[in-house]
Design a protein around this motif. Structure first.
Motif, PDB file in Angstrom:
ATOM      1  N   ILE A   7       0.830  -1.201   0.000  1.00 46.89           N
ATOM      2  CA  ILE A   7       0.000   0.000   0.000  1.00 46.89           C
ATOM      3  C   ILE A   7       0.866   1.253   0.000  1.00 46.89           C
ATOM      4  O   ILE A   7       0.481   2.310  -0.492  1.00 46.89           O
ATOM      5  N   LEU A   8       2.083   1.114   0.575  1.00 47.40           N
ATOM      6  CA  LEU A   8       2.980   2.265   0.717  1.00 47.40           C
ATOM      7  C   LEU A   8       3.452   2.819  -0.621  1.00 47.40           C
ATOM      8  O   LEU A   8       3.900   3.959  -0.707  1.00 47.40           O
ATOM      9  N   LEU A   9       3.415   1.989  -1.649  1.00 50.92           N
ATOM     10  CA  LEU A   9       4.071   2.349  -2.903  1.00 50.92           C
ATOM     11  C   LEU A   9       3.122   2.993  -3.898  1.00 50.92           C
ATOM     12  O   LEU A   9       1.920   2.823  -3.867  1.00 50.92           O
ATOM     13  N   GLY A  10       3.701   3.726  -4.855  1.00 49.62           N
ATOM     14  CA  GLY A  10       2.930   4.234  -5.977  1.00 49.62           C
ATOM     15  C   GLY A  10       2.472   5.672  -5.863  1.00 49.62           C
ATOM     16  O   GLY A  10       1.670   6.125  -6.653  1.00 49.62           O
ATOM     17  N   ASP A  50      -1.120 -15.507  16.918  1.00 43.83           N
ATOM     18  CA  ASP A  50      -0.042 -15.757  15.955  1.00 43.83           C
ATOM     19  C   ASP A  50       0.390 -14.504  15.204  1.00 43.83           C
ATOM     20  O   ASP A  50       1.005 -14.600  14.143  1.00 43.83           O
ATOM     21  N   TRP A  51       0.076 -13.324  15.747  1.00 43.26           N
ATOM     22  CA  TRP A  51       0.410 -12.098  15.022  1.00 43.26           C
ATOM     23  C   TRP A  51       1.900 -12.018  14.697  1.00 43.26           C
ATOM     24  O   TRP A  51       2.271 -11.833  13.532  1.00 43.26           O
ATOM     25  N   LEU A  52       2.752 -12.166  15.707  1.00 40.95           N
ATOM     26  CA  LEU A  52       4.189 -12.032  15.475  1.00 40.95           C
ATOM     27  C   LEU A  52       4.695 -13.131  14.548  1.00 40.95           C
ATOM     28  O   LEU A  52       5.502 -12.866  13.641  1.00 40.95           O
ATOM     29  N   LYS A  53       4.211 -14.337  14.724  1.00 41.76           N
ATOM     30  CA  LYS A  53       4.621 -15.456  13.871  1.00 41.76           C
ATOM     31  C   LYS A  53       4.238 -15.189  12.415  1.00 41.76           C
ATOM     32  O   LYS A  53       5.019 -15.458  11.487  1.00 41.76           O
ATOM     33  N   THR A  54       3.036 -14.651  12.212  1.00 42.03           N
ATOM     34  CA  THR A  54       2.559 -14.351  10.859  1.00 42.03           C
ATOM     35  C   THR A  54       3.408 -13.262  10.214  1.00 42.03           C
ATOM     36  O   THR A  54       3.837 -13.395   9.060  1.00 42.03           O
ATOM     37  N   GLU A  55       3.667 -12.189  10.952  1.00 41.05           N
ATOM     38  CA  GLU A  55       4.452 -11.094  10.396  1.00 41.05           C
ATOM     39  C   GLU A  55       5.915 -11.501  10.189  1.00 41.05           C
ATOM     40  O   GLU A  55       6.560 -11.024   9.254  1.00 41.05           O
ATOM     41  N   GLN A  56       6.429 -12.383  11.021  1.00 43.61           N
ATOM     42  CA  GLN A  56       7.795 -12.870  10.825  1.00 43.61           C
ATOM     43  C   GLN A  56       7.894 -13.700   9.553  1.00 43.61           C
ATOM     44  O   GLN A  56       8.905 -13.647   8.843  1.00 43.61           O
ATOM     45  N   GLU A  57       6.845 -14.449   9.257  1.00 42.93           N
ATOM     46  CA  GLU A  57       6.842 -15.247   8.029  1.00 42.93           C
ATOM     47  C   GLU A  57       6.890 -14.327   6.814  1.00 42.93           C
ATOM     48  O   GLU A  57       7.664 -14.557   5.872  1.00 42.93           O
ATOM     49  N   TYR A  58       6.071 -13.259   6.842  1.00 39.28           N
ATOM     50  CA  TYR A  58       6.095 -12.300   5.737  1.00 39.28           C
ATOM     51  C   TYR A  58       7.445 -11.609   5.662  1.00 39.28           C
ATOM     52  O   TYR A  58       8.017 -11.431   4.582  1.00 39.28           O
ATOM     53  N   PHE A  59       7.976 -11.215   6.807  1.00 40.97           N
ATOM     54  CA  PHE A  59       9.265 -10.533   6.871  1.00 40.97           C
ATOM     55  C   PHE A  59      10.372 -11.393   6.258  1.00 40.97           C
ATOM     56  O   PHE A  59      11.174 -10.924   5.449  1.00 40.97           O
ATOM     57  N   ASN A  60      10.418 -12.668   6.633  1.00 39.52           N
ATOM     58  CA  ASN A  60      11.476 -13.569   6.158  1.00 39.52           C
ATOM     59  C   ASN A  60      11.351 -13.904   4.675  1.00 39.52           C
ATOM     60  O   ASN A  60      12.353 -14.049   3.971  1.00 39.52           O
ATOM     61  N   LYS A  61      10.121 -14.002   4.185  1.00 41.46           N
ATOM     62  CA  LYS A  61       9.906 -14.395   2.797  1.00 41.46           C
ATOM     63  C   LYS A  61       9.912 -13.222   1.820  1.00 41.46           C
ATOM     64  O   LYS A  61      10.211 -13.403   0.638  1.00 41.46           O
ATOM     65  N   VAL A  62       9.604 -12.035   2.315  1.00 41.51           N
ATOM     66  CA  VAL A  62       9.452 -10.894   1.417  1.00 41.51           C
ATOM     67  C   VAL A  62      10.377  -9.725   1.781  1.00 41.51           C
ATOM     68  O   VAL A  62      11.335  -9.429   1.055  1.00 41.51           O
ATOM     69  N   THR A  63      10.114  -9.076   2.891  1.00 43.05           N
ATOM     70  CA  THR A  63      10.860  -7.867   3.254  1.00 43.05           C
ATOM     71  C   THR A  63      12.363  -8.104   3.324  1.00 43.05           C
ATOM     72  O   THR A  63      13.161  -7.337   2.775  1.00 43.05           O
ATOM     73  N   LYS A  64      12.744  -9.144   4.002  1.00 46.46           N
ATOM     74  CA  LYS A  64      14.166  -9.439   4.201  1.00 46.46           C
ATOM     75  C   LYS A  64      14.877  -9.726   2.885  1.00 46.46           C
ATOM     76  O   LYS A  64      16.074  -9.454   2.729  1.00 46.46           O
ATOM     77  N   LYS A  65      14.163 -10.274   1.915  1.00 46.54           N
ATOM     78  CA  LYS A  65      14.753 -10.658   0.637  1.00 46.54           C
ATOM     79  C   LYS A  65      14.691  -9.560  -0.418  1.00 46.54           C
ATOM     80  O   LYS A  65      15.317  -9.693  -1.475  1.00 46.54           O
ATOM     81  N   ASN A  66      13.947  -8.506  -0.141  1.00 47.20           N
ATOM     82  CA  ASN A  66      13.810  -7.420  -1.110  1.00 47.20           C
ATOM     83  C   ASN A  66      14.957  -6.434  -0.897  1.00 47.20           C
ATOM     84  O   ASN A  66      14.937  -5.605   0.019  1.00 47.20           O
ATOM     85  N   ASP A  67      15.975  -6.490  -1.740  1.00 43.66           N
ATOM     86  CA  ASP A  67      17.172  -5.674  -1.574  1.00 43.66           C
ATOM     87  C   ASP A  67      16.935  -4.183  -1.792  1.00 43.66           C
ATOM     88  O   ASP A  67      17.768  -3.357  -1.407  1.00 43.66           O
ATOM     89  N   LEU A  68      15.812  -3.831  -2.410  1.00 45.40           N
ATOM     90  CA  LEU A  68      15.519  -2.416  -2.609  1.00 45.40           C
ATOM     91  C   LEU A  68      14.979  -1.764  -1.338  1.00 45.40           C
ATOM     92  O   LEU A  68      14.952  -0.540  -1.234  1.00 45.40           O
ATOM     93  N   ASN A 100      10.210   0.657  -7.807  1.00 42.85           N
ATOM     94  CA  ASN A 100      10.487  -0.689  -8.321  1.00 42.85           C
ATOM     95  C   ASN A 100      10.355  -1.783  -7.270  1.00 42.85           C
ATOM     96  O   ASN A 100      10.236  -2.970  -7.615  1.00 42.85           O
ATOM     97  N   ALA A 101      10.377  -1.415  -6.004  1.00 37.36           N
ATOM     98  CA  ALA A 101      10.319  -2.415  -4.942  1.00 37.36           C
ATOM     99  C   ALA A 101       9.019  -3.215  -4.970  1.00 37.36           C
ATOM    100  O   ALA A 101       8.997  -4.397  -4.611  1.00 37.36           O
ATOM    101  N   SER A 102       7.942  -2.599  -5.422  1.00 37.84           N
ATOM    102  CA  SER A 102       6.653  -3.296  -5.435  1.00 37.84           C
ATOM    103  C   SER A 102       6.668  -4.493  -6.388  1.00 37.84           C
ATOM    104  O   SER A 102       6.058  -5.523  -6.110  1.00 37.84           O
TER     105      SER A 102
END
Length: 263
Positions: A7-10, A50-68, A100-102
């Motif tokens: 949502i942050l982008l664009g 499971d809030w933290l567990k859910t957000e950690q899953e997103y963080f590890n699979k997406v945010t952490k891997k997005n070099d931009l 481009n990050a999106s």
């Protein structure tokens, strides 16, 4: 399905140069910060187990891997007018990376949850924690900063001072170098200027502390530093008469970060 970070982008960039930075002789290359102010779901039946567990899953699979995305964090209410607030922050090297990050995020989402049904189920669960109401802002950093250096696994305290620019004044750099940077309680300090949002006069200061009581300690130390740097009462009074015109007022907010979701 759009996630909070997507949502942050664009948004359109409003080019605006923070005067005190532009006048600096030393070249400084700012970075861009996107902030979404979200809110927890007020439904009493919402399961946050499971809030933290859910957000950690997103963080590890997406945010952490997005070099931009060169930095990101979640910040929860500590002392603010609205206890439902949660801030989602992402940092980008430049405007092109922000745009481009999106695309990279979309690709990482499909790679992280290749099964369509499981992907939809995950994002439905993630969205259930938050209300639909949110606001988005984009800022550009200024050179007035003290980078945070810590290995703490505990939440840190973020005192946010939302200033409104005034119609003149001077002395910000002198105060920063001789007072702010010498405050031993301050673990980190950041400033950023409005680029897109509700008020073009916004100039934000973020003070980072180990614990809440350090804020009070820093106020006491600031007073001592001020009196030591301007021992002459009349000169001190004259400086702050001009300095006070830089801003027309401010609001105070205190948040704490979620270390497990910090990049």
């Amino acid at each position: 399905m759009k996630t909070i970070e997507r949502i942050l982008l664009g948004f359109l960039l409003i080019t605006f140069t923070f005067t005190s930075v532009a006048q600096e002789k030393e070249e400084y290359k700012p970075v861009y910060i996107t902030i979404t102010t979200g809110h927890w779901n007020s439904d009493p039946d919402t399961d946050y187990t499971d809030w933290l567990k859910t957000e950690q899953e997103y963080f590890n699979k997406v945010t952490k891997k997005n070099d931009l995305i060169i930095g990101s964090g979640y910040y929860t209410h500590y002392f603010t007018p609205d206890n439902s607030e949660i801030l989602f922050v992402s940092v980008y090297q430049n405007w092109e990376d922000l745009e481009n990050a999106s695309g990279i995020t979309d690709r990482l989402i499909e790679e992280g949850w290749p099964d369509k049904d499981k992907r939809e189920a995950f994002f439905k669960k993630q969205s259930s924690y938050y209300s639909a109401m949110h606001s988005d802002e984009i800022y550009q950093t200024t050179k007035f900063r003290k980078p945070l250096k810590t290995e703490s696994k505990k939440p840190l305290i973020y005192y946010v001072k939302r200033n409104k620019l005034g119609e003149g004044g001077k002395g910000f750099n002198e105060y920063f170098e001789n007072i702010t940077m010498k405050n031993s309680f301050l673990r980190g300090y950041y400033t950023h200027r409005h680029r897109w949002g509700a008020n073009s006069r916004d100039m934000i200061e973020v003070f980072v502390f180990d614990k809440l009581s350090d804020i009070e300690g820093s106020f006491d130390e600031t007073q001592k530093l001020v009196e030591a740097y301007w021992p002459d009462k009349d000169k001190r009074k004259a400086f702050f008469k001009s300095y006070s015109k830089i801003f027309s007022g401010h609001g105070d907010y205190i948040y704490q970060n979620v270390p497990e979701l910090a990049k």
